[in-house]
Scaffold this motif. Structure first.
Motif, PDB file in Angstrom:
ATOM      1  N   SER B  13       0.336  -1.187   0.306  1.00 46.51           N
ATOM      2  CA  SER B  13      -0.151  -0.212   0.152  1.00 46.51           C
ATOM      3  C   SER B  13       1.147   1.598   0.042  1.00 46.51           C
ATOM      4  CB  SER B  13      -0.884  -0.423   1.197  1.00 46.51           C
ATOM      5  OG  SER B  13      -1.501  -1.253   1.538  1.00 46.51           O
ATOM      6  N   PHE B  14       0.528   2.239  -0.362  1.00 48.32           N
ATOM      7  CA  PHE B  14       0.931   3.545  -1.169  1.00 48.32           C
ATOM      8  C   PHE B  14      -0.175   4.974   0.203  1.00 48.32           C
ATOM      9  CE2 PHE B  14       3.063   1.914  -4.580  1.00 48.32           C
ATOM     10  CZ  PHE B  14       4.387   1.748  -4.153  1.00 48.32           C
ATOM     11  N   ASN B  15       0.253   4.749   1.035  1.00 51.56           N
ATOM     12  CA  ASN B  15      -0.708   5.543   1.503  1.00 51.56           C
ATOM     13  C   ASN B  15      -2.087   5.426   1.550  1.00 51.56           C
ATOM     14  OD1 ASN B  15       1.680   7.403   1.158  1.00 51.56           O
ATOM     15  ND2 ASN B  15       0.660   8.624  -0.428  1.00 51.56           N
ATOM     16  N   THR B  18      -4.139   0.570  -2.266  1.00 50.55           N
ATOM     17  CA  THR B  18      -3.058  -0.869  -2.233  1.00 50.55           C
ATOM     18  C   THR B  18      -2.934  -0.535  -3.628  1.00 50.55           C
ATOM     19  OG1 THR B  18      -4.990  -1.030  -0.101  1.00 50.55           O
ATOM     20  CG2 THR B  18      -4.315  -2.544  -1.547  1.00 50.55           C
ATOM     21  N   ALA B  19      -1.921  -1.124  -3.940  1.00 54.79           N
ATOM     22  CA  ALA B  19      -1.150  -1.394  -5.994  1.00 54.79           C
ATOM     23  C   ALA B  19      -1.362  -2.888  -5.929  1.00 54.79           C
ATOM     24  CB  ALA B  19      -0.445  -0.506  -5.214  1.00 54.79           C
ATOM     25  N   VAL B  20      -1.032  -3.662  -4.608  1.00 56.87           N
ATOM     26  CA  VAL B  20      -1.075  -5.139  -5.320  1.00 56.87           C
ATOM     27  C   VAL B  20      -1.738  -5.117  -3.519  1.00 56.87           C
ATOM     28  CG1 VAL B  20       0.370  -7.170  -4.752  1.00 56.87           C
ATOM     29  CG2 VAL B  20       0.769  -4.871  -6.147  1.00 56.87           C
ATOM     30  N   ASN B  39      -1.796   0.462 -17.383  1.00 57.78           N
ATOM     31  CA  ASN B  39      -1.418   0.740 -16.887  1.00 57.78           C
ATOM     32  C   ASN B  39      -1.675   1.327 -15.630  1.00 57.78           C
ATOM     33  OD1 ASN B  39       1.048   1.660 -17.815  1.00 57.78           O
ATOM     34  ND2 ASN B  39      -0.444   2.875 -19.511  1.00 57.78           N
ATOM     35  N   GLY B  40      -1.284   0.847 -14.285  1.00 56.82           N
ATOM     36  CA  GLY B  40      -1.602   1.866 -12.327  1.00 56.82           C
ATOM     37  C   GLY B  40      -1.860  -0.480 -11.872  1.00 56.82           C
ATOM     38  N   ALA B  41      -2.388  -0.948 -12.303  1.00 53.01           N
ATOM     39  CA  ALA B  41      -2.544  -2.117 -11.616  1.00 53.01           C
ATOM     40  C   ALA B  41      -1.706  -2.331 -10.653  1.00 53.01           C
ATOM     41  CB  ALA B  41      -2.423  -3.211 -13.161  1.00 53.01           C
ATOM     42  N   GLY B  42      -0.623  -2.161 -11.315  1.00 54.61           N
ATOM     43  CA  GLY B  42       0.656  -2.649 -10.048  1.00 54.61           C
ATOM     44  C   GLY B  42       1.425  -3.723 -10.098  1.00 54.61           C
ATOM     45  N   LYS B  43       1.872  -3.942 -11.409  1.00 53.39           N
ATOM     46  CA  LYS B  43       2.225  -4.883 -12.461  1.00 53.39           C
ATOM     47  C   LYS B  43       4.156  -4.501 -11.971  1.00 53.39           C
ATOM     48  CE  LYS B  43       1.806  -3.677 -16.114  1.00 53.39           C
ATOM     49  NZ  LYS B  43       0.594  -2.954 -15.972  1.00 53.39           N
ATOM     50  N   THR B  44       4.188  -2.642 -12.090  1.00 55.79           N
ATOM     51  CA  THR B  44       6.308  -3.036 -11.606  1.00 55.79           C
ATOM     52  C   THR B  44       5.971  -2.688  -9.668  1.00 55.79           C
ATOM     53  OG1 THR B  44       6.273  -1.295 -13.162  1.00 55.79           O
ATOM     54  CG2 THR B  44       7.648  -0.625 -11.713  1.00 55.79           C
ATOM     55  N   THR B  45       5.300  -2.502  -9.428  1.00 55.52           N
ATOM     56  CA  THR B  45       4.991  -2.117  -7.528  1.00 55.52           C
ATOM     57  C   THR B  45       5.542  -4.405  -7.207  1.00 55.52           C
ATOM     58  OG1 THR B  45       3.562  -0.669  -7.534  1.00 55.52           O
ATOM     59  CG2 THR B  45       3.637  -2.062  -5.766  1.00 55.52           C
ATOM     60  N   THR B  46       4.176  -5.361  -8.154  1.00 51.27           N
ATOM     61  CA  THR B  46       4.303  -6.193  -8.135  1.00 51.27           C
ATOM     62  C   THR B  46       6.049  -7.125  -8.619  1.00 51.27           C
ATOM     63  OG1 THR B  46       2.573  -6.681  -8.928  1.00 51.27           O
ATOM     64  CG2 THR B  46       3.886  -8.632  -8.282  1.00 51.27           C
TER      65      THR B  46
END
Ligand SMILES: Nc1ncnc2c1ncn2[C@@H]1O[C@H](COP(=O)(O)OP(=O)(O)O)[C@@H](O)[C@H]1O
Ligand SMILES: [Mg+2]
Lengths: 257, 329
Positions: B13-15, B18-20, B39-46
């Protein structure tokens, strides 16, 4: 072992990048030249022998100071490589490698210090060309002292840069720190003649001892009656400052994302 | 070991955002696994969590048997990564970049030259190996990054949007290299993409990701089969009319408009075609053309989310580097 290899490769990168930057190297002659020739000769002429140090011209007095100034400015500026690396994404390649943040910091720091040392050597060469007398032994002894001065200063630059998001803010902070450190280091005068409040501030400035160490080595006996501290005390103070800054820098790098 | 990657309720989570979201996936050894999503689905964060760049808010994952939270150094030695954004030193040559990587990853000095020479040959950059990276095109840089990610013989190679910003021909090229590198090095590849065709052509299994969750997972064929049917494409003088005809009068769910044509997925396309034409005629709608095709991954995404993956480009870099980087691409 692999930590050392990582440290070495990061050192090599900084030095290679620096040596390939012809513009930066050529332009690094320019500022010290202005200081030594125009400022040194100009102020020296208007003081007309009123320098309280027997046997030294004003230009000779500020020569070690200008070395110190060059080390200060270039060392602090080196932090910019961290910001470039962040903006261009290369920092991620380093941060994801299986190598500790201590090694990352030390590799970059020693590499940048090496670059700053080369700038310092350029000033010495400039001094020789201007007729300032530096014998080979003095030159050799001044090398480790210059390196010692750069370690702490580079660490400050890297630490600040690791917190900064943009070049602009880094530049702003730089000028905020550089000039006070420079002016209060006694690079352009000897601090004994200062009012006591200003002397106190100068004595809290680590660069004061760096410049004093260089004067002790380069000006030798003529400087001794005016020295801030004996050479070994200067070195101890600068060394202690380095250790503190390296610890802070390592901490700053370990929290960098 | 059958699964080289396993995630356990992996969350970031980023403040508050919930990105992932409690991700549970496993990647089999030797497969090419795609995370597909907008874009923004949370792929890079994963990927960032799996690569130990980001700490999970909760949950964890194992890569090559090592825990990403407790054993990050071991994980780092097991993986290679090609980041979404460029990450090479463009003041150094290609070869110097590779040597630096080899040293950072502790590749034995005696092996470095051989590995570097052979990987440069594989990505066909041996002629340009001693040129500064700044003279490289975007596609060549990408190829070098692929090569670099493999120098230390990782178990898993992560590719975050490997072909974003590249022209179609270069993309084909990069796909070819990915396949060849995978074959030559016998590794597992995890790639993220928002391009349907990339996931479709390159990967063995696809996980479709949206708002930090996996909404469907399987081979490309399996995913398409879940739609159980065909897509009918209708071009008419009155798209809204066709829409209301399909949804209200004929009771067909999931109809939508793409570039002015109406698309709908139906169970039995061939028998549905004449019925649609007939209903349209009765309602005074003029059909210009009508056709039938197999469903693609875009239809699958649409089926699960009700939205299309917009193929717009990724997050733009800003600041001074952006100007430089735009020149690169
Ligand atoms: N460092 C961050 N701080 C705050 N929010 C972030 C950060 N990184 C990513 N996000 C947010 O998390 C979500 C997922 O981002 P990301 O993983 O980059 O998506 P993708 O790679 O699928 O395009 C986005 O809404 C993005 O804005
Ligand atoms: Mg992304």
């Amino acid at each position: 072992m692999s930590e050392l290899r990582g440290l070495y490769t990061l050192w090599l990168r900084e030095v290679k990048r620096y040596l390939r930057d012809r513009v930066r190297i050529v332009s690094s002659f320019f500022q010290p030249l202005l200081w030594l020739v125009i400022f040194g000769v100009g102020i020296g002429a208007s003081l007309r022998g009123a320098i309280p140090i027997p046997g030294l011209t004003y230009q000779q007095l500020i020569f070690p100071g200008i070395i110190g100034q060059t080390l200060l400015f270039t060392s602090m500026f080196m932090g910019i490589s961290v910001i470039w690396d962040k903006e261009f994404g290369f920092m991620k390649e380093i941060l994801v490698a299986p190598i500790s943040r201590v090694s990352i910091f030390l590799g970059k720091m020693i590499g940048d210090s090496t670059d700053a040392l080369i700038q310092g050597i350029i000033v010495i060469v400039l001094g020789l060309a201007l007729g300032i007398n530096i014998d080979p032994m003095t030159f050799l002894v001044s090398l480790p002292i210059m390196l010692l001065i750069t370690f702490g200063l580079v660490s400050i630059g890297l630490t600040i840069a690791s917190f900064m998001g943009s070049l602009e803010s880094f530049g702003a902070i730089q000028s905020f720190i550089n000039l006070p450190l420079f002016f209060l280091s006694g690079a352009l005068f000897q601090i004994q003649s200062l009012p006591s409040w200003m002397q106190d501030i100068s004595k809290a400035n680590p660069l004061t001892y760096g410049v004093d160490a260089l004067r002790n080595v380069i000006l030798g006996a003529a400087w001794q009656p005016f020295q801030v501290q004996p050479l070994f005390v200067d070195i101890a103070i600068v060394g202690a400052f380095d250790v503190a800054m390296i610890i802070i820098g390592t901490w700053a790098f370990s929290r960098m994302k | 070991m059958a699964n080289v990657i396993e995630t356990f309720k992996l969350t970031k989570s980023f403040n508050g955002l919930t990105a992932v979201d409690k991700l549970d996936i496993s990647v089999e050894t030797g497969e090419i696994f795609a995370l597909l999503g907008p874009n923004g689905a949370g792929k890079t964060t994963t990927i960032s969590m799996l690569c130990t760049i980001l700490k999970p808010t909760s949950g964890t994952a194992k890569i090559n048997g090592f825990d990403i939270v407790k054993e990050p150094m071991q994980v780092r030695k097991s993986i290679g990564i090609v980041f979404q954004d460029p990450s090479i030193d463009d003041r150094l040559t290609a070869r110097e970049n590779l040597y630096m990587h080899a040293n950072l990853y502790g590749v034995p000095a005696s092996e470095q030259k051989n590995r570097i020479d052979s990987i440069l040959k594989l990505v066909e950059l041996e002629d340009r190996a001693d040129d500064l990276m700044r003279t490289y095109s975007g596609g060549m840089r990408r190829r070098l990054e692929l090569a670099r990610g493999l120098i230390h013989y990782p178990k898993v190679l992560f590719l975050d949007e490997p072909t974003v910003g590249l022209d179609p021909q270069t993309r084909d090229h990069v796909w070819k290299y990915i396949r060849e590198l995978k074959k030559a090095h016998d590794i597992t590849v995890v790639l993220t993409t928002h391009y349907m065709d990339e996931a479709d052509k390159l990967s063995d299994r696809i996980a479709i990701m949206d708002y930090g969750k996996i909404i469907a997972l399987g081979t490309s064929d399996k995913l398409k089969e879940t739609l159980e049917g065909d897509v009918i494409i209708i071009k008419a003088n009155n798209a809204e009319g066709v829409m209301s005809l399909l949804t209200e009068k004929m009771g067909l769910p999931g109809a939508h408009v793409v570039n002015g044509t109406v698309e709908v997925t139906v169970k039995n396309g061939k028998s549905m075609l004449p019925r649609i034409v007939e209903a349209a005629t009765q309602n005074d709608i003029f059909i210009e053309s009508i056709s039938l095709r197999e469903p693609n991954l875009e239809d699958v995404f649409l089926h699960y989310t009700g939205r299309t993956i917009r193929a717009d480009s990724g997050r733009e870099p800003h600041g001074i580097a952006a100007i430089q980087r735009r020149k690169i691409r």
